[in-house]
Design a protein around this motif. Sequence first.
Motif, PDB file in Angstrom:
ATOM      1  N   LEU A  89       8.212  -2.432 -18.741  1.00  7.89           N
ATOM      2  CA  LEU A  89       6.914  -1.899 -18.054  1.00  7.89           C
ATOM      3  C   LEU A  89       6.066  -3.075 -17.448  1.00  7.89           C
ATOM      4  CD1 LEU A  89       6.048   0.883 -17.263  1.00  7.89           C
ATOM      5  CD2 LEU A  89       4.482   1.049 -19.269  1.00  7.89           C
ATOM      6  N   SER A  90       5.953  -3.982 -18.367  1.00  7.81           N
ATOM      7  CA  SER A  90       4.876  -5.075 -17.933  1.00  7.81           C
ATOM      8  C   SER A  90       5.255  -5.594 -16.793  1.00  7.81           C
ATOM      9  CB  SER A  90       4.691  -5.864 -19.212  1.00  7.81           C
ATOM     10  OG  SER A  90       3.841  -7.104 -18.681  1.00  7.81           O
ATOM     11  N   LEU A  91       6.913  -5.997 -16.792  1.00  7.67           N
ATOM     12  CA  LEU A  91       7.295  -6.743 -15.771  1.00  7.67           C
ATOM     13  C   LEU A  91       7.363  -5.874 -14.571  1.00  7.67           C
ATOM     14  CD1 LEU A  91      10.515  -8.300 -17.603  1.00  7.67           C
ATOM     15  CD2 LEU A  91       8.349  -9.500 -16.637  1.00  7.67           C
ATOM     16  N   LEU A  92       7.388  -4.650 -14.410  1.00 13.87           N
ATOM     17  CA  LEU A  92       7.344  -3.820 -13.417  1.00 13.87           C
ATOM     18  C   LEU A  92       5.925  -3.832 -12.777  1.00 13.87           C
ATOM     19  CD1 LEU A  92       8.250  -1.532 -11.597  1.00 13.87           C
ATOM     20  CD2 LEU A  92       7.592   0.117 -13.406  1.00 13.87           C
ATOM     21  N   SER A  93       5.046  -3.812 -13.443  1.00 17.67           N
ATOM     22  CA  SER A  93       3.517  -3.679 -12.909  1.00 17.67           C
ATOM     23  C   SER A  93       3.219  -5.123 -12.372  1.00 17.67           C
ATOM     24  CB  SER A  93       2.792  -3.670 -14.129  1.00 17.67           C
ATOM     25  OG  SER A  93       2.590  -4.617 -14.980  1.00 17.67           O
ATOM     26  N   SER A  94       3.825  -6.178 -12.527  1.00 16.57           N
ATOM     27  CA  SER A  94       3.850  -7.472 -11.740  1.00 16.57           C
ATOM     28  C   SER A  94       4.978  -7.745 -11.033  1.00 16.57           C
ATOM     29  CB  SER A  94       3.313  -8.502 -13.086  1.00 16.57           C
ATOM     30  OG  SER A  94       4.435  -8.724 -13.721  1.00 16.57           O
ATOM     31  N   ASP A  95       5.688  -7.045 -10.679  1.00 15.82           N
ATOM     32  CA  ASP A  95       6.808  -7.136  -9.930  1.00 15.82           C
ATOM     33  C   ASP A  95       6.337  -7.497  -8.385  1.00 15.82           C
ATOM     34  OD1 ASP A  95       9.947  -6.922  -9.376  1.00 15.82           O
ATOM     35  OD2 ASP A  95       9.018  -5.936  -7.898  1.00 15.82           O
ATOM     36  N   GLN A  96       6.737  -8.343  -7.818  1.00 13.36           N
ATOM     37  CA  GLN A  96       6.384  -8.829  -6.485  1.00 13.36           C
ATOM     38  C   GLN A  96       6.648  -7.628  -5.412  1.00 13.36           C
ATOM     39  OE1 GLN A  96       4.106 -11.310  -5.689  1.00 13.36           O
ATOM     40  NE2 GLN A  96       4.124 -11.426  -7.939  1.00 13.36           N
ATOM     41  N   GLY A  97       7.907  -7.202  -5.781  1.00 12.68           N
ATOM     42  CA  GLY A  97       8.528  -6.147  -4.516  1.00 12.68           C
ATOM     43  C   GLY A  97       7.538  -5.015  -4.780  1.00 12.68           C
ATOM     44  N   TRP A  98       7.346  -4.624  -5.968  1.00 15.42           N
ATOM     45  CA  TRP A  98       6.365  -3.434  -6.177  1.00 15.42           C
ATOM     46  C   TRP A  98       5.131  -3.653  -5.760  1.00 15.42           C
ATOM     47  CZ3 TRP A  98       4.803   1.196  -6.370  1.00 15.42           C
ATOM     48  CH2 TRP A  98       3.530   1.463  -7.108  1.00 15.42           C
ATOM     49  N   LEU A  99       4.274  -4.759  -6.005  1.00 13.54           N
ATOM     50  CA  LEU A  99       2.975  -5.054  -5.473  1.00 13.54           C
ATOM     51  C   LEU A  99       2.878  -5.046  -3.968  1.00 13.54           C
ATOM     52  CD1 LEU A  99       2.090  -7.759  -8.183  1.00 13.54           C
ATOM     53  CD2 LEU A  99       1.589  -5.347  -8.066  1.00 13.54           C
ATOM     54  N   ALA A 100       3.882  -5.497  -3.245  1.00  7.77           N
ATOM     55  CA  ALA A 100       3.933  -5.365  -1.840  1.00  7.77           C
ATOM     56  C   ALA A 100       4.130  -4.245  -1.468  1.00  7.77           C
ATOM     57  CB  ALA A 100       5.131  -6.606  -1.385  1.00  7.77           C
ATOM     58  N   LEU A 101       5.081  -3.296  -2.004  1.00 10.48           N
ATOM     59  CA  LEU A 101       5.188  -1.956  -1.468  1.00 10.48           C
ATOM     60  C   LEU A 101       3.728  -1.187  -1.808  1.00 10.48           C
ATOM     61  CD1 LEU A 101       7.073   0.128  -0.504  1.00 10.48           C
ATOM     62  CD2 LEU A 101       7.751   0.490  -2.837  1.00 10.48           C
ATOM     63  N   GLU A 102       3.103  -1.366  -2.981  1.00  8.98           N
ATOM     64  CA  GLU A 102       1.741  -0.625  -3.393  1.00  8.98           C
ATOM     65  C   GLU A 102       0.816  -1.061  -2.256  1.00  8.98           C
ATOM     66  OE1 GLU A 102      -0.573  -0.001  -7.191  1.00  8.98           O
ATOM     67  OE2 GLU A 102       0.023  -1.819  -6.757  1.00  8.98           O
ATOM     68  N   GLU A 103       0.866  -2.241  -1.771  1.00  7.88           N
ATOM     69  CA  GLU A 103      -0.207  -2.857  -0.899  1.00  7.88           C
ATOM     70  C   GLU A 103      -0.026  -2.151   0.799  1.00  7.88           C
ATOM     71  OE1 GLU A 103      -2.027  -7.123   0.796  1.00  7.88           O
ATOM     72  OE2 GLU A 103      -0.560  -6.960  -0.582  1.00  7.88           O
ATOM     73  N   ALA A 104       1.430  -2.161   0.892  1.00  7.97           N
ATOM     74  CA  ALA A 104       1.751  -1.840   2.165  1.00  7.97           C
ATOM     75  C   ALA A 104       1.427  -0.321   2.494  1.00  7.97           C
ATOM     76  CB  ALA A 104       3.108  -2.051   2.317  1.00  7.97           C
ATOM     77  N   VAL A 105       1.723   0.430   1.316  1.00 11.80           N
ATOM     78  CA  VAL A 105       1.444   1.868   1.725  1.00 11.80           C
ATOM     79  C   VAL A 105       0.048   2.287   1.495  1.00 11.80           C
ATOM     80  CG1 VAL A 105       1.198   2.743  -0.891  1.00 11.80           C
ATOM     81  CG2 VAL A 105       2.349   4.079   0.967  1.00 11.80           C
ATOM     82  N   GLN A 106      -0.971   1.503   1.138  1.00  8.55           N
ATOM     83  CA  GLN A 106      -2.263   1.638   1.137  1.00  8.55           C
ATOM     84  C   GLN A 106      -2.898   1.485   2.604  1.00  8.55           C
ATOM     85  OE1 GLN A 106      -4.242   2.644  -1.232  1.00  8.55           O
ATOM     86  NE2 GLN A 106      -2.370   2.469  -2.654  1.00  8.55           N
ATOM     87  N   ALA A 107      -2.116   0.602   3.477  1.00  6.56           N
ATOM     88  CA  ALA A 107      -2.432   0.500   4.928  1.00  6.56           C
ATOM     89  C   ALA A 107      -1.931   1.748   5.528  1.00  6.56           C
ATOM     90  CB  ALA A 107      -1.922  -0.928   5.375  1.00  6.56           C
ATOM     91  N   GLY A 108      -0.560   2.241   5.374  1.00  9.39           N
ATOM     92  CA  GLY A 108      -0.086   3.350   6.245  1.00  9.39           C
ATOM     93  C   GLY A 108       1.079   3.526   5.659  1.00  9.39           C
ATOM     94  N   PRO A 109       2.033   4.689   6.338  1.00  4.52           N
ATOM     95  CA  PRO A 109       3.197   5.141   5.910  1.00  4.52           C
ATOM     96  C   PRO A 109       4.305   3.763   6.056  1.00  4.52           C
ATOM     97  CG  PRO A 109       2.719   6.001   8.342  1.00  4.52           C
ATOM     98  CD  PRO A 109       1.348   5.249   7.770  1.00  4.52           C
ATOM     99  N   VAL A 110       5.071   3.848   5.027  1.00  8.68           N
ATOM    100  CA  VAL A 110       6.079   2.726   4.929  1.00  8.68           C
ATOM    101  C   VAL A 110       7.627   3.368   4.981  1.00  8.68           C
ATOM    102  CG1 VAL A 110       7.205   1.074   3.499  1.00  8.68           C
ATOM    103  CG2 VAL A 110       4.709   1.522   3.496  1.00  8.68           C
ATOM    104  N   SER A 111       8.022   2.837   6.234  1.00  7.67           N
ATOM    105  CA  SER A 111       9.660   3.444   6.082  1.00  7.67           C
ATOM    106  C   SER A 111      10.446   3.083   5.067  1.00  7.67           C
ATOM    107  CB  SER A 111      10.121   2.895   7.818  1.00  7.67           C
ATOM    108  OG  SER A 111      11.531   3.294   7.756  1.00  7.67           O
ATOM    109  N   GLY A 112      11.226   3.939   4.706  1.00  8.74           N
ATOM    110  CA  GLY A 112      12.099   3.698   3.388  1.00  8.74           C
ATOM    111  C   GLY A 112      11.572   3.430   2.173  1.00  8.74           C
TER     112      GLY A 112
END
Length: 284
Positions: A89-112
């Motif tokens: 769970l700790s590794l998930l919270s700091s996963d770069q892919g997840w962090l990038a996805l979380e940041e992207a969805v704050q700005a707008g809809p993310v395809s896929g």
Amino acid sequence: MWRSLLCPAMKKRRSSLEREVAELRQRFFHSISPGGLAGDRRGVVPASGFSFSAQQIWKIIKENKDLDLPAHKVMVATVRCEEIANEKLSLLSSDQGWLALEEAVQAGPVSGFGKKLSSILEFYLSEYENEAIYFDEGVRNAKQKQLESRALDAVHQAYVTMLGHLRSKALESFKTRLEQSIQKGEGFAYSVRACAQSCLAEFDKGCEDASIRQANWDASKVREKLSRDIETHAASVRSTKLTEMIAKYEKQIADALSGPVEALFEAGELDAWASIRKLLKQGD
């Protein structure tokens, strides 16, 4: 002659020997499987939990208590599976892919969005399974469910944000399409119905793209909110159009009557009011 008699026996013994060698080889290859040289080791404490297991055994010995091995195995599994789950769970919270996805969805809809998030979750859930596989099955499965629940809680807000973007996008699309349809001369009721159906279908498609394999999250409440927003906007447009139409016709009537009425007043005729009433009736 003797050679001819011995050959079949030797061939038979050789065949038997080769079969036994093959069986022994398989026992080496699958040494931890049932029937292997090391036996079925899934019922014992794995190496990663040995240190903790030994400490607990020694503690029980010092306290002069009877050692209940099955209960001890469950205790070790509980501690280690919990540690493994927390680590993932700790590794998930700091996963770069997840962090990038979380940041992207704050700005707008993310395809896929759903596919990307599902892949990230699947990786860490699989990692847990691989590391906890030799611990007690009941404990392992229970901790896995807890890990999955906590992981889903951690990413759920991003999903909610994604649905919010989809709703806003669909509503703006409805507003634009409705105005364009009205300008083309389409009937108001038809335009509202056609545009609403089209935009709701797009929203449903977006929700399908945003869904993840690990959860069956319900988007119906957001869809209901979108439907209400569409109805509210349609009612507002209808009211505005009616007001504009009334004002337009009132102006046309006023323009049509203002000239003749002014002429009657300037003429100063005694029956001017009767003539004005006649003009108004003609205007009606």
